[in-house]
Scaffold this active site. Structure first.
Site, PDB file in Angstrom:
ATOM      1  N   PRO A 293      80.052   1.159 -42.068  1.00 12.37           N
ATOM      2  CA  PRO A 293      78.833   0.980 -41.265  1.00 12.37           C
ATOM      3  C   PRO A 293      78.721  -0.438 -40.724  1.00 12.37           C
ATOM      4  O   PRO A 293      79.097  -1.407 -41.384  1.00 12.37           O
ATOM      5  CB  PRO A 293      77.725   1.248 -42.294  1.00 12.37           C
ATOM      6  CG  PRO A 293      78.318   0.723 -43.568  1.00 12.37           C
ATOM      7  CD  PRO A 293      79.786   1.080 -43.509  1.00 12.37           C
ATOM      8  N   TYR A 335      75.747  -0.481 -21.584  1.00  6.53           N
ATOM      9  CA  TYR A 335      75.690   0.979 -21.733  1.00  6.53           C
ATOM     10  C   TYR A 335      74.265   1.495 -21.888  1.00  6.53           C
ATOM     11  O   TYR A 335      73.990   2.401 -22.664  1.00  6.53           O
ATOM     12  CB  TYR A 335      76.582   1.496 -22.863  1.00  6.53           C
ATOM     13  CG  TYR A 335      76.587   0.720 -24.154  1.00  6.53           C
ATOM     14  CD1 TYR A 335      75.466   0.648 -24.969  1.00  6.53           C
ATOM     15  CD2 TYR A 335      77.739   0.077 -24.580  1.00  6.53           C
ATOM     16  CE1 TYR A 335      75.488  -0.035 -26.164  1.00  6.53           C
ATOM     17  CE2 TYR A 335      77.782  -0.618 -25.778  1.00  6.53           C
ATOM     18  CZ  TYR A 335      76.641  -0.662 -26.566  1.00  6.53           C
ATOM     19  OH  TYR A 335      76.677  -1.348 -27.760  1.00  6.53           O
ATOM     20  N   CYS A 362      72.710 -14.297 -12.495  1.00  6.11           N
ATOM     21  CA  CYS A 362      72.904 -13.865 -11.104  1.00  6.11           C
ATOM     22  C   CYS A 362      73.661 -12.540 -11.053  1.00  6.11           C
ATOM     23  O   CYS A 362      74.810 -12.453 -10.574  1.00  6.11           O
ATOM     24  CB  CYS A 362      73.647 -14.942 -10.314  1.00  6.11           C
ATOM     25  SG  CYS A 362      72.579 -16.299  -9.822  1.00  6.11           S
TER      26      CYS A 362
END
Length: 432
Positions: A293, A335, A362
């Site tokens: 994990p 994502y 930017c």
């Protein structure tokens, strides 16, 4: 019950354990990462306890958050480590971790990394292809060493997560096809004298919030594991990580009241359910079970504090421009990762405004949310991006020549700087 975390409003001020975040922002500036040590330890221990009844080890995935103090904290509580580079192994050792409790994953290990890991005596290389296994044998032979290895099986199970963090399907770059594993182990045993086949590894993806994919993968691979144990004497099976956390409503989701209010069929996966379903399937295999994990341990243990610089009202949108950018926390841009956004001062009313929260980079992709209704805040106010402990600072960069933020670890009422804020001189150090 849901996993708890150390962030809550106390006397109208958002706090990490017993420390007000506004005080940290004033003292150390922003952007600023803050982690709750109590949350990290609690999540590690909950997972460890959930797997009682099985010979197991919780090997923390260093890539999620690799700060030395975080690694040391976990090492002192008995964690092993899942690493994906020589640099991560170096960090673990510097933090007091034991290389003999490290497994080395990743599809592109270099010769230098392999040599370093062999010399340090890691527990196993998690190999991703036959070509890599043969190269590992070659390098180990040149050093007159035996390389402990496990091949990563790709069980072709759909984890139903974002395509960028899905790893267990045949179309992903990770692992060896399920049908090819038996033949590969046979060839390795017959042809690779400097390889010790120590185990088998799998990992189907990240941020899984349902138990079903875990059960499907485990049940599919168990016959293969038993075959490899009988033929080659493997001693461990790494079932990977991927346990998801709550990003939406994360500030409220640690409470019993929030949990009870959710329809039963919509309640996210708990670590207790995870253990209840998997332990009976694993306990009689006679193998050590490794878990890897990362996000589950540190994700909800961290926040990113940022300051509102300007409000820009256009004909189509209202923008809140803050001093953190995608270089500090790239998940929303990379994502579409969601982070709850809350003011450090508890809102006096339930009134909300629809805004985009954006950074100074930017790039049009430099945003933390779009068209989201939030409690209003003004220039000069501080806000917290919740659930930023995993893949936050670890993926940060100096894009736009911006210094990396500081990191703070809170234990009870004590706040410790565990990474100093970069200076501009730090940013260009090493350049000629």
């Amino acid at each position: 019950m849901p996993a708890m975390h150390g962030f809550s409003y106390k006397n109208g001020s958002l706090s990490c354990e017993d420390v007000q975040l506004s005080a940290l922002a004033e003292e150390y500036g922003t952007p600023l990462y803050v982690y709750s040590a109590g949350t990290i330890v609690d999540h590690f221990q909950r997972l460890d306890k959930a797997m009682e009844g099985v010979d197991h080890e919780v090997a923390y995935a260093v890539k999620a958050n690799s700060n030395l103090s975080v690694l040391r904290l976990l090492a002192t509580h008995g964690a092993g480590f899942d690493i994906v580079s020589g640099g991560e192994l170096f960090r673990v050792i510097k933090a007091g971790g034991d290389p003999a409790h490290c497994t080395f994953a990743g599809v592109g290990k270099t010769r230098e990394e392999i040599v370093y890991a062999l010399e340090q005596g890691i527990y196993s290389f998690n190999v991703e292809s036959e070509e890599e296994l043969r190269y590992l044998n070659q390098v180990a032979g040149e050093l007159n060493l035996i390389a402990p290895a496990a091949v990563r099986v790709n069980p072709n199970v759909d984890a139903k997560t974002h395509k960028y963090i899905s790893t267990g399907k045949s179309e992903n770059k990770f692992g060896v096809d399920f049908e090819a594993i038996s033949g590969l182990y046979a060839r390795a045993a017959a042809e690779l004298p400097n390889i010790k086949l120590r185990g088998l590894q799998m990992h189907i993806g990240s941020q899984l919030t349902s138990i079903a994919p875990f059960i499907e993968a485990v049940e599919k691979v168990i016959p293969l594991v038993l075959e490899l144990k009988a033929k080659y004497g493997i001693e461990f099976w790494s079932i990977g990580g991927g346990i998801g956390i709550i990003y939406k409503d994360s500030l409220e989701s640690g409470s019993v009241d929030w949990w009870a209010a959710q329809p039963e069929e919509e309640r996210p996966l708990t670590i207790e359910r995870y253990g209840k379903e998997l332990v009976p399937r694993l306990k009689d295999l006679g193998l050590k079970i490794l878990l890897e994990p990362g996000r589950y341990i540190v994700g909800n243990a961290g926040v990113l504090i940022t300051k509102c610089l300007y409000e820009k009202k256009g004909s189509a949108k209202t923008f809140k421009i803050v001093d953190a950018g995608m270089n500090d926390l790239i998940r929303p841009a990379l994502y579409e990762g969601h982070h709850e956004i809350v003011p450090l001062n508890e809102p006096a009313s339930a009134e909300r405004v629809k805004v985009d929260v954006v950074g100074p980079i930017c790039e049009s992709g430099d945003f933390f949310c779009q068209d989201r209704e939030l409690p209003d805040f003004n220039p000069g106010d501080h806000i917290a991006l919740m659930s930023a402990g995993a893949y936050g600072f670890a993926m940060a960069s100096n894009y736009n020549s911006r210094p990396l933020p500081a990191e703070i670890l809170v234990e009870g009422g004590t706040a410790t700087v565990i990474r100093k804020r970069q200076t501009l001189e730090d940013v260009i150090a090493g350049e000629l």
